[in-house]
Write an enzyme that holds these catalytic residues in place. Structure first.
Site, PDB file in Angstrom:
ATOM      1  N   ARG A 119      11.671  18.825  20.336  1.00 40.01           N
ATOM      2  CA  ARG A 119      13.073  18.596  19.917  1.00 40.01           C
ATOM      3  C   ARG A 119      13.369  19.278  18.580  1.00 40.01           C
ATOM      4  O   ARG A 119      14.114  18.758  17.759  1.00 40.01           O
ATOM      5  CB  ARG A 119      13.371  17.093  19.793  1.00 40.01           C
ATOM      6  CG  ARG A 119      13.269  16.302  21.091  1.00 40.01           C
ATOM      7  CD  ARG A 119      14.307  16.732  22.112  1.00 40.01           C
ATOM      8  NE  ARG A 119      14.358  15.854  23.259  1.00 40.01           N
ATOM      9  CZ  ARG A 119      13.612  15.991  24.355  1.00 40.01           C
ATOM     10  NH1 ARG A 119      12.730  16.972  24.453  1.00 40.01           N
ATOM     11  NH2 ARG A 119      13.763  15.155  25.370  1.00 40.01           N
ATOM     12  N   SER A 165      19.005  10.257  24.535  1.00 39.80           N
ATOM     13  CA  SER A 165      18.119   9.595  23.556  1.00 39.80           C
ATOM     14  C   SER A 165      18.733   9.731  22.167  1.00 39.80           C
ATOM     15  O   SER A 165      19.025  10.850  21.735  1.00 39.80           O
ATOM     16  CB  SER A 165      16.744  10.256  23.526  1.00 39.80           C
ATOM     17  OG  SER A 165      16.139  10.223  24.794  1.00 39.80           O
ATOM     18  N   GLU A 177      17.547  12.007  16.991  1.00 41.15           N
ATOM     19  CA  GLU A 177      17.565  13.270  17.731  1.00 41.15           C
ATOM     20  C   GLU A 177      18.971  13.866  17.650  1.00 41.15           C
ATOM     21  O   GLU A 177      19.169  15.067  17.583  1.00 41.15           O
ATOM     22  CB  GLU A 177      17.210  13.025  19.207  1.00 41.15           C
ATOM     23  CG  GLU A 177      17.332  14.300  20.013  1.00 41.15           C
ATOM     24  CD  GLU A 177      17.216  14.104  21.519  1.00 41.15           C
ATOM     25  OE1 GLU A 177      16.143  13.707  21.975  1.00 41.15           O
ATOM     26  OE2 GLU A 177      18.205  14.384  22.218  1.00 41.15           O
TER      27      GLU A 177
HETATM   28  P1  FAD Z   1      26.340  19.978  21.207  1.00 43.24           P
HETATM   29  O1  FAD Z   1      26.216  18.509  21.215  1.00 43.24           O
HETATM   30  O2  FAD Z   1      27.695  20.558  21.294  1.00 43.24           O
HETATM   31  O3  FAD Z   1      25.598  20.533  19.918  1.00 43.24           O
HETATM   32  C1  FAD Z   1      24.293  20.108  19.603  1.00 43.24           C
HETATM   33  C2  FAD Z   1      23.827  20.843  18.326  1.00 43.24           C
HETATM   34  O4  FAD Z   1      23.699  22.226  18.600  1.00 43.24           O
HETATM   35  C3  FAD Z   1      24.835  20.736  17.189  1.00 43.24           C
HETATM   36  O5  FAD Z   1      24.114  20.685  15.977  1.00 43.24           O
HETATM   37  C4  FAD Z   1      25.620  22.022  17.275  1.00 43.24           C
HETATM   38  O6  FAD Z   1      26.170  22.445  16.036  1.00 43.24           O
HETATM   39  C5  FAD Z   1      24.566  23.003  17.769  1.00 43.24           C
HETATM   40  N1  FAD Z   1      25.113  24.067  18.626  1.00 43.24           N
HETATM   41  C6  FAD Z   1      25.685  23.908  19.846  1.00 43.24           C
HETATM   42  N2  FAD Z   1      25.991  25.109  20.378  1.00 43.24           N
HETATM   43  C7  FAD Z   1      25.609  26.033  19.467  1.00 43.24           C
HETATM   44  C8  FAD Z   1      25.677  27.450  19.428  1.00 43.24           C
HETATM   45  N3  FAD Z   1      26.194  28.173  20.431  1.00 43.24           N
HETATM   46  N4  FAD Z   1      25.211  28.081  18.321  1.00 43.24           N
HETATM   47  C9  FAD Z   1      24.698  27.371  17.286  1.00 43.24           C
HETATM   48  N5  FAD Z   1      24.610  26.034  17.272  1.00 43.24           N
HETATM   49  C10 FAD Z   1      25.046  25.375  18.346  1.00 43.24           C
HETATM   50  N6  FAD Z   1      18.294  16.576  25.670  1.00 43.24           N
HETATM   51  C11 FAD Z   1      17.044  16.922  26.048  1.00 43.24           C
HETATM   52  O7  FAD Z   1      16.398  17.738  25.380  1.00 43.24           O
HETATM   53  N7  FAD Z   1      16.475  16.367  27.152  1.00 43.24           N
HETATM   54  C12 FAD Z   1      17.116  15.478  27.936  1.00 43.24           C
HETATM   55  O8  FAD Z   1      16.568  15.012  28.921  1.00 43.24           O
HETATM   56  C13 FAD Z   1      18.433  15.095  27.570  1.00 43.24           C
HETATM   57  N8  FAD Z   1      19.113  14.194  28.303  1.00 43.24           N
HETATM   58  C14 FAD Z   1      20.388  13.832  27.941  1.00 43.24           C
HETATM   59  C15 FAD Z   1      21.072  12.896  28.732  1.00 43.24           C
HETATM   60  C16 FAD Z   1      22.349  12.515  28.399  1.00 43.24           C
HETATM   61  C17 FAD Z   1      23.080  11.514  29.270  1.00 43.24           C
HETATM   62  C18 FAD Z   1      22.991  13.064  27.251  1.00 43.24           C
HETATM   63  C19 FAD Z   1      24.398  12.685  26.899  1.00 43.24           C
HETATM   64  C20 FAD Z   1      22.315  13.984  26.452  1.00 43.24           C
HETATM   65  C21 FAD Z   1      20.994  14.372  26.786  1.00 43.24           C
HETATM   66  N9  FAD Z   1      20.262  15.289  26.012  1.00 43.24           N
HETATM   67  C22 FAD Z   1      19.002  15.676  26.390  1.00 43.24           C
HETATM   68  C23 FAD Z   1      20.840  15.865  24.787  1.00 43.24           C
HETATM   69  C24 FAD Z   1      21.760  17.085  25.041  1.00 43.24           C
HETATM   70  O9  FAD Z   1      22.120  17.180  26.384  1.00 43.24           O
HETATM   71  C25 FAD Z   1      21.096  18.392  24.618  1.00 43.24           C
HETATM   72  O10 FAD Z   1      20.747  18.341  23.267  1.00 43.24           O
HETATM   73  C26 FAD Z   1      22.000  19.599  24.850  1.00 43.24           C
HETATM   74  O11 FAD Z   1      21.301  20.791  24.592  1.00 43.24           O
HETATM   75  C27 FAD Z   1      23.244  19.558  23.971  1.00 43.24           C
HETATM   76  O12 FAD Z   1      24.123  20.580  24.397  1.00 43.24           O
HETATM   77  P2  FAD Z   1      25.623  20.611  23.905  1.00 43.24           P
HETATM   78  O13 FAD Z   1      26.208  21.919  24.310  1.00 43.24           O
HETATM   79  O14 FAD Z   1      26.334  19.409  24.348  1.00 43.24           O
HETATM   80  O15 FAD Z   1      25.404  20.606  22.327  1.00 43.24           O
HETATM   81  N1  EPU Z   2      10.473   2.169  27.898  1.00 38.81           N
HETATM   82  C1  EPU Z   2      10.643   0.867  27.469  1.00 38.81           C
HETATM   83  N2  EPU Z   2      11.918   0.347  27.516  1.00 38.81           N
HETATM   84  C2  EPU Z   2      12.985   1.058  27.973  1.00 38.81           C
HETATM   85  C3  EPU Z   2      12.790   2.383  28.436  1.00 38.81           C
HETATM   86  C4  EPU Z   2      11.511   2.918  28.375  1.00 38.81           C
HETATM   87  O1  EPU Z   2       9.713   0.205  27.063  1.00 38.81           O
HETATM   88  O2  EPU Z   2      14.109   0.526  27.950  1.00 38.81           O
HETATM   89  C5  EPU Z   2       9.106   2.764  27.785  1.00 38.81           C
HETATM   90  C6  EPU Z   2       8.336   2.805  29.104  1.00 38.81           C
HETATM   91  O3  EPU Z   2       6.996   2.538  28.797  1.00 38.81           O
HETATM   92  C7  EPU Z   2       8.461   4.261  29.524  1.00 38.81           C
HETATM   93  C8  EPU Z   2       8.520   4.995  28.180  1.00 38.81           C
HETATM   94  O4  EPU Z   2       9.225   4.104  27.307  1.00 38.81           O
HETATM   95  O5  EPU Z   2       7.374   4.681  30.268  1.00 38.81           O
HETATM   96  C9  EPU Z   2       9.235   6.326  28.236  1.00 38.81           C
HETATM   97  O6  EPU Z   2      10.536   6.176  28.796  1.00 38.81           O
HETATM   98  P1  EPU Z   2      11.241   7.362  29.604  1.00 38.81           P
HETATM   99  O7  EPU Z   2      10.320   7.896  30.646  1.00 38.81           O
HETATM  100  O8  EPU Z   2      12.598   6.889  30.017  1.00 38.81           O
HETATM  101  O9  EPU Z   2      11.368   8.524  28.552  1.00 38.81           O
HETATM  102  P2  EPU Z   2      11.829   8.584  27.026  1.00 38.81           P
HETATM  103  O10 EPU Z   2      10.623   8.818  26.176  1.00 38.81           O
HETATM  104  O11 EPU Z   2      12.684   7.404  26.660  1.00 38.81           O
HETATM  105  C10 EPU Z   2      12.116  11.157  26.999  1.00 38.81           C
HETATM  106  C11 EPU Z   2      13.120  12.087  26.431  1.00 38.81           C
HETATM  107  C12 EPU Z   2      14.307  12.224  27.373  1.00 38.81           C
HETATM  108  C13 EPU Z   2      13.797  12.827  28.680  1.00 38.81           C
HETATM  109  C14 EPU Z   2      12.744  11.884  29.264  1.00 38.81           C
HETATM  110  C15 EPU Z   2      12.069  12.499  30.478  1.00 38.81           C
HETATM  111  C16 EPU Z   2      12.941  12.005  24.010  1.00 38.81           C
HETATM  112  C17 EPU Z   2      13.517  11.516  22.732  1.00 38.81           C
HETATM  113  N3  EPU Z   2      13.563  11.620  25.117  1.00 38.81           N
HETATM  114  O12 EPU Z   2      12.731   9.875  27.066  1.00 38.81           O
HETATM  115  O13 EPU Z   2      15.240  13.131  26.798  1.00 38.81           O
HETATM  116  O14 EPU Z   2      14.844  12.999  29.609  1.00 38.81           O
HETATM  117  O15 EPU Z   2      11.703  11.643  28.286  1.00 38.81           O
HETATM  118  O16 EPU Z   2      11.264  13.568  30.080  1.00 38.81           O
HETATM  119  O17 EPU Z   2      11.957  12.741  24.001  1.00 38.81           O
HETATM  120  C18 EPU Z   2      17.140  13.236  25.365  1.00 38.81           C
HETATM  121  O18 EPU Z   2      16.440  13.961  24.638  1.00 38.81           O
HETATM  122  O19 EPU Z   2      18.342  12.954  25.107  1.00 38.81           O
HETATM  123  C19 EPU Z   2      16.551  12.693  26.578  1.00 38.81           C
HETATM  124  C20 EPU Z   2      17.199  11.883  27.410  1.00 38.81           C
END
Ligand code: FAD
Ligand code: EPU
Length: 343
Positions: free
Chosen positions: A169, A243, A338
């Site tokens: 991240r 997250s 994050e």
């Molecule tokens: P924004 O929110 O618009 O911007 C994020 C940051 O990037 C800001 O600091 C912004 O200034 C900068 N930025 C954006 N575009 C540019 C650009 N073109 N040039 C320079 N800077 C820029 N993330 C994960 O890694 N794994 C996941 O599994 C994951 N699951 C998610 C699930 C949900 C339901 C949600 C809501 C979010 C999740 N995220 C996850 C976080 C998010 O989707 C990612 O961080 C994604 O890359 C953000 O994209 P965005 O275009 O919305 O960025």
């Molecule tokens: N858990 C709990 N309580 C909860 C949920 C989870 O105790 O309410 C524990 C369980 O033991 C579970 C562990 O946490 O096994 C991990 O949970 P999960 O598999 O849902 O993954 P996470 O660590 O919470 C991360 C990423 C997600 C990504 C998933 C799958 C980060 C900060 N988050 O979540 O990314 O989608 O793994 O790879 O690394 C994001 O970055 O926004 C994001 C959603």
């Protein structure tokens, strides 16, 4: 009339431009569809001497307050094959393309590498900022390079994978170069004879449950989508940014001390260190499903802070601080956000 005035709007409400659904206002706002538009908007920014905040899908930002500078919505589109061999294909993609649409495009062409990153909201240009990752894969594994425009000089710069300094991240754009560049396109290298990655436990379990022993990339993508939909809230229904915190990475020594006290603590290896799920720590502190006003902790995933309607950015941030404090008090572990906090 200036060359840029048609691109700039004033006093724009950002509720529709951040998935947390927080209603902050941008003093200036510009939607850019091309590098030419971007250069014009930067002329305005330089003339007015105001800061710029780049937005893609707004799915990883929290506006705590109104933004007194210019919010730049990056909608630079485009997808082209840059290079192709027997085994690989290199795609150049505009920063304003939707990430999940790109994944679907690659899956339907049987180009492997990003299927585990299905359904991550947001834009292609934001993907390198935090080196998006899910279900055992991180962007850096397929990343070749990106092009960006430096905000102060308007100069174009190419960043190789090494120059991006990716981590969990993390990238150079969240540290030394924070706020300095607008990413305009990225290049990814995908496999034409894909090898799937099912190393992530939740993914391999789900595939096994479906009786799929040798999954295609389409089956991996479908399964990742199903898992995600079963626990993560859909931002079009309830405000959230995924997250809210990163999973903390702690020393082996600190982990052993924690494990003595909490033998059931889940953990994963992270090089020499140990990664602990923040969701577990938050859950153990009793936060899951808690609601304070319109800010709350998701009922299915303790790492996701949600906006039930009208929570302001400061309200969400206060809840995040309370969560952080209780995790620190109970476990001695610091949680780092994050989400990118603005204001
Ligand atoms: P924004 O929110 O618009 O911007 C994020 C940051 O990037 C800001 O600091 C912004 O200034 C900068 N930025 C954006 N575009 C540019 C650009 N073109 N040039 C320079 N800077 C820029 N993330 C994960 O890694 N794994 C996941 O599994 C994951 N699951 C998610 C699930 C949900 C339901 C949600 C809501 C979010 C999740 N995220 C996850 C976080 C998010 O989707 C990612 O961080 C994604 O890359 C953000 O994209 P965005 O275009 O919305 O960025
Ligand atoms: N858990 C709990 N309580 C909860 C949920 C989870 O105790 O309410 C524990 C369980 O033991 C579970 C562990 O946490 O096994 C991990 O949970 P999960 O598999 O849902 O993954 P996470 O660590 O919470 C991360 C990423 C997600 C990504 C998933 C799958 C980060 C900060 N988050 O979540 O990314 O989608 O793994 O790879 O690394 C994001 O970055 O926004 C994001 C959603």
């Amino acid at each position: 009339m200036n060359d840029y005035s048609h691109l700039i709007r004033e006093h724009v409400d950002l509720s529709d431009f951040n998935t947390m659904g927080v209603s902050a206002k941008a003093r200036y706002f510009a939607r850019v569809l091309s590098v030419e538009d971007l250069r014009k908007v930067l002329q305005f920014v330089h003339a007015e001497k105001i800061p710029v905040y780049v937005l893609g899908g707004g799915s990883n930002v929290l506006f705590i307050d109104d933004y007194e500078g210019l919010v730049l919505l990056n909608e630079i589109k485009g997808r082209e094959i840059q290079n192709e061999t027997e085994d690989h294909i290199q795609l150049k993609i505009g920063a304003g393309e939707n990430w999940h649409d790109l994944v679907m495009h690659c899956v339907s062409n049987n180009w492997g590498g990003i299927e585990n990153l299905s359904l991550i909201p947001g834009s292609v240009g934001a993907a390198p900022i935090q080196n998006i990752g899910a279900y055992g894969v991180e962007l850096e594994e397929v990343f070749v390079s990106l092009e960006a425009i430096e905000i102060t000089t308007g100069k174009r710069k190419v960043f190789t994978k090494e120059a991006c300094q990716f981590g969990y991240r993390e990238s150079v754009f969240k540290r030394e170069l924070k706020g300095r560049f607008v990413i305009t396109s990225i290049v990814l290298e995908l496999q034409k004879h894909p090898k799937v990655n099912t190393s992530y436990r939740a993914l391999s379990d789900a595939l096994m449950e479906k009786g799929i022993a040798k999954p295609t990339i389409k089956e991996v993508s479908d399964t990742v989508i199903e898992i995600r939909q079963s626990k993560l809230p859909d931002p079009s229904k309830i405000g959230n940014t995924g997250s809210f915190f990163k999973n903390p990475v702690i020393t082996g020594k600190a982990f052993e001390a924690l494990q003595k006290k909490y033998p059931q603590i889940p953990h994963y290896p992270a090089g020499e260190e140990v990664k602990v799920p923040a969701a577990w720590l938050i859950d153990e502190c009793g936060w899951k499903g808690k609601r304070i006003g319109d800010a709350g902790v998701h009922t299915m995933q303790a790492l996701v802070i949600v906006n039930y309607g009208n929570a302001g950015g400061a309200e969400i941030w206060n809840l995040a601080q309370d969560i952080r404090k209780s995790v620190k008090e109970k476990f001695g572990v610091e949680l780092a956000p994050e989400v990118n906090v603005v204001g």
